[in-house]
Design a protein around this motif. Structure first.
Motif, PDB file in Angstrom:
ATOM      1  N   TRP A 209      28.083  43.659  31.854  1.00 62.14           N
ATOM      2  CA  TRP A 209      28.695  43.656  33.176  1.00 62.14           C
ATOM      3  C   TRP A 209      30.110  44.213  33.077  1.00 62.14           C
ATOM      4  O   TRP A 209      30.756  44.141  32.025  1.00 62.14           O
TER       5      TRP A 209
ATOM      6  N   SER B 262      33.883  47.084  39.104  1.00 62.29           N
ATOM      7  CA  SER B 262      33.844  48.332  39.851  1.00 62.29           C
ATOM      8  C   SER B 262      35.264  48.796  40.158  1.00 62.29           C
ATOM      9  O   SER B 262      36.250  48.094  39.904  1.00 62.29           O
TER      10      SER B 262
ATOM     11  N   TYR C  84      35.162  44.328  41.891  1.00 63.82           N
ATOM     12  CA  TYR C  84      34.146  43.292  41.890  1.00 63.82           C
ATOM     13  C   TYR C  84      33.171  43.517  40.723  1.00 63.82           C
ATOM     14  O   TYR C  84      33.049  44.626  40.192  1.00 63.82           O
TER      15      TYR C  84
ATOM     16  N   GLU D 214      29.961  44.231  38.572  1.00 61.58           N
ATOM     17  CA  GLU D 214      28.779  45.062  38.769  1.00 61.58           C
ATOM     18  C   GLU D 214      28.000  45.174  37.460  1.00 61.58           C
ATOM     19  O   GLU D 214      28.563  45.097  36.362  1.00 61.58           O
ATOM     20  N   ARG D 215      26.696  45.336  37.612  1.00 62.92           N
ATOM     21  CA  ARG D 215      25.828  45.463  36.450  1.00 62.92           C
ATOM     22  C   ARG D 215      25.950  46.859  35.847  1.00 62.92           C
ATOM     23  O   ARG D 215      26.031  47.857  36.566  1.00 62.92           O
ATOM     24  N   ARG D 216      25.918  46.908  34.528  1.00 62.46           N
ATOM     25  CA  ARG D 216      25.920  48.178  33.822  1.00 62.46           C
ATOM     26  C   ARG D 216      24.512  48.480  33.302  1.00 62.46           C
ATOM     27  O   ARG D 216      23.630  47.624  33.306  1.00 62.46           O
TER      28      ARG D 216
ATOM     29  N   SER E 275      22.289  50.648  37.690  1.00 65.08           N
ATOM     30  CA  SER E 275      23.523  50.888  38.446  1.00 65.08           C
ATOM     31  C   SER E 275      23.269  51.846  39.611  1.00 65.08           C
ATOM     32  O   SER E 275      23.863  51.699  40.680  1.00 65.08           O
TER      33      SER E 275
ATOM     34  N   ASP F 225      21.266  49.838  42.336  1.00 61.72           N
ATOM     35  CA  ASP F 225      22.186  48.902  42.989  1.00 61.72           C
ATOM     36  C   ASP F 225      23.065  49.630  44.005  1.00 61.72           C
ATOM     37  O   ASP F 225      23.235  49.184  45.149  1.00 61.72           O
ATOM     38  N   ALA F 226      23.634  50.759  43.579  1.00 64.59           N
ATOM     39  CA  ALA F 226      24.539  51.505  44.455  1.00 64.59           C
ATOM     40  C   ALA F 226      23.808  52.032  45.692  1.00 64.59           C
ATOM     41  O   ALA F 226      24.347  52.000  46.807  1.00 64.59           O
TER      42      ALA F 226
ATOM     43  N   ILE G  51      23.063  49.111  48.109  1.00 69.53           N
ATOM     44  CA  ILE G  51      24.295  48.724  48.809  1.00 69.53           C
ATOM     45  C   ILE G  51      24.637  49.757  49.884  1.00 69.53           C
ATOM     46  O   ILE G  51      25.003  49.398  51.016  1.00 69.53           O
TER      47      ILE G  51
ATOM     48  N   TYR H 289      21.912  38.139  46.901  1.00 69.04           N
ATOM     49  CA  TYR H 289      21.621  38.248  45.473  1.00 69.04           C
ATOM     50  C   TYR H 289      20.607  37.189  45.056  1.00 69.04           C
ATOM     51  O   TYR H 289      20.684  36.045  45.483  1.00 69.04           O
TER      52      TYR H 289
END
Length: 280
Positions: A64, A67, A71, A73-75, A223, A226-227, A230, A243
């Motif tokens: 992790w 960003s 905040y 964010e998962r890698r 990633s 996720d992006a 969002i 989540y």
């Protein structure tokens, strides 16, 4: 002692740094160190190196970071953690009582140390109707109907729990079935005393491809997915991000999940019936 990858101390074994590194690099270093000392290395339940002579069992978790907005964010990488035990637990550390109380993995899928990822072109495409079904699997199906919908595939693993009566008698209850050929896990809950399908996890490495209005959810860098999820929520200006092991649009009962693929992670997804998480 379990050493956490993200917040634990940087433990060394000889000249090998064990924690918060690329798993394949640590694996190579451990094999070389073991060769020099004349001890054997085996593969543990998670697919990582384990050395009984040293009471060492390696593992890995998703990395992790922060960003640009600050905040979490998962890698797309995994980094190493470790379990260190005494000589009395070293032969099979994950069946030792103290370890089971901390992290019981006896029912978890065993990995051989390889993480093949099916190319997207070779994955079947499944449609998804939120709150109702994903592919041929409709919420409310019985286990028999689930197997039939998956062309009669027998589950590779079945997991459950015992419900004990006051007279010392137990009733085994089905919790989930894992279908390796289909690349999915079926999760059940009990309505009116019988198990029915409540959720489907699509495996990131091997499962079918499922779209969210053009966003490919399965088998991609986490990633990126996720992006895009969002951005999907922001573009529509309705609902909010929720989540459950990963992000998902509110009201669609879907979360993006991360599946390890060696030194990296790829995206999977979980789809579930209304109210399932409240009970399941």
């Amino acid at each position: 002692m379990a050493v956490d990858a993200l917040s634990g101390p940087l433990v060394r074994l000889g000249d090998v740094q064990l924690i918060a590194r690329v798993p394949s690099e640590v694996c190579a270093d451990i094999h070389e160190l073991a060769r020099r000392h004349g001890v054997s290395v085996r593969v543990n339940r998670g697919g990582d190196p384990e050395v009984a002579a040293w009471g060492l069992s390696m593992g890995a978790v998703q990395d992790w970071g922060l960003s640009a907005e600050g905040y979490a964010e998962r890698r797309d990488a995994v980094i190493t953690d470790a379990l260190v035990v005494g000589p009395e637990q070293a032969e099979d550390p994950y069946t030792a009582t103290p370890v089971i109380r901390w992290h019981d993995v006896r029912d978890a899928e065993t990995n051989s140390g390889t993480w093949p990822v099916t190319p997207d072109r070779d994955r079947p495409r499944w449609d998804w109707t939120p709150l109702e079904r994903v592919g041929p699997l409709g919420f409310g199906m019985s286990p028999h109907q689930v197997a039939a919908a998956l062309d009669g595939e027998a589950p590779a693993a079945r997991r459950g729990w015992y419900r004990w009566s006051g007279h010392g008698e137990g009733q085994w209850n089905l919790r989930e079935e894992q279908f390796d050929a289909a690349g999915v896990t079926a999760h059940y809950w009990y309505l009116e005393g019988f198990p029915v399908l409540a959720a489907v996890t699509v495996h990131g490495r091997t499962g079918p491809q499922v779209d969210l209005e053009g966003i490919r959810l399965i088998g991609r860098p986490v990633s990126e997915v996720d992006a895009e999820v969002i951005q999907y929520i922001e573009d529509r200006g309705t609902g909010r991000l929720v989540y459950g092991g990963g992000p998902g649009p509110e009201g669609l009962n879907m979360y993006v999940r991360a599946t390890r693929a060696g030194d990296t992670v790829v995206s999977g997804a979980r789809f579930f019936a209304p109210d399932w998480e409240d009970r399941g």
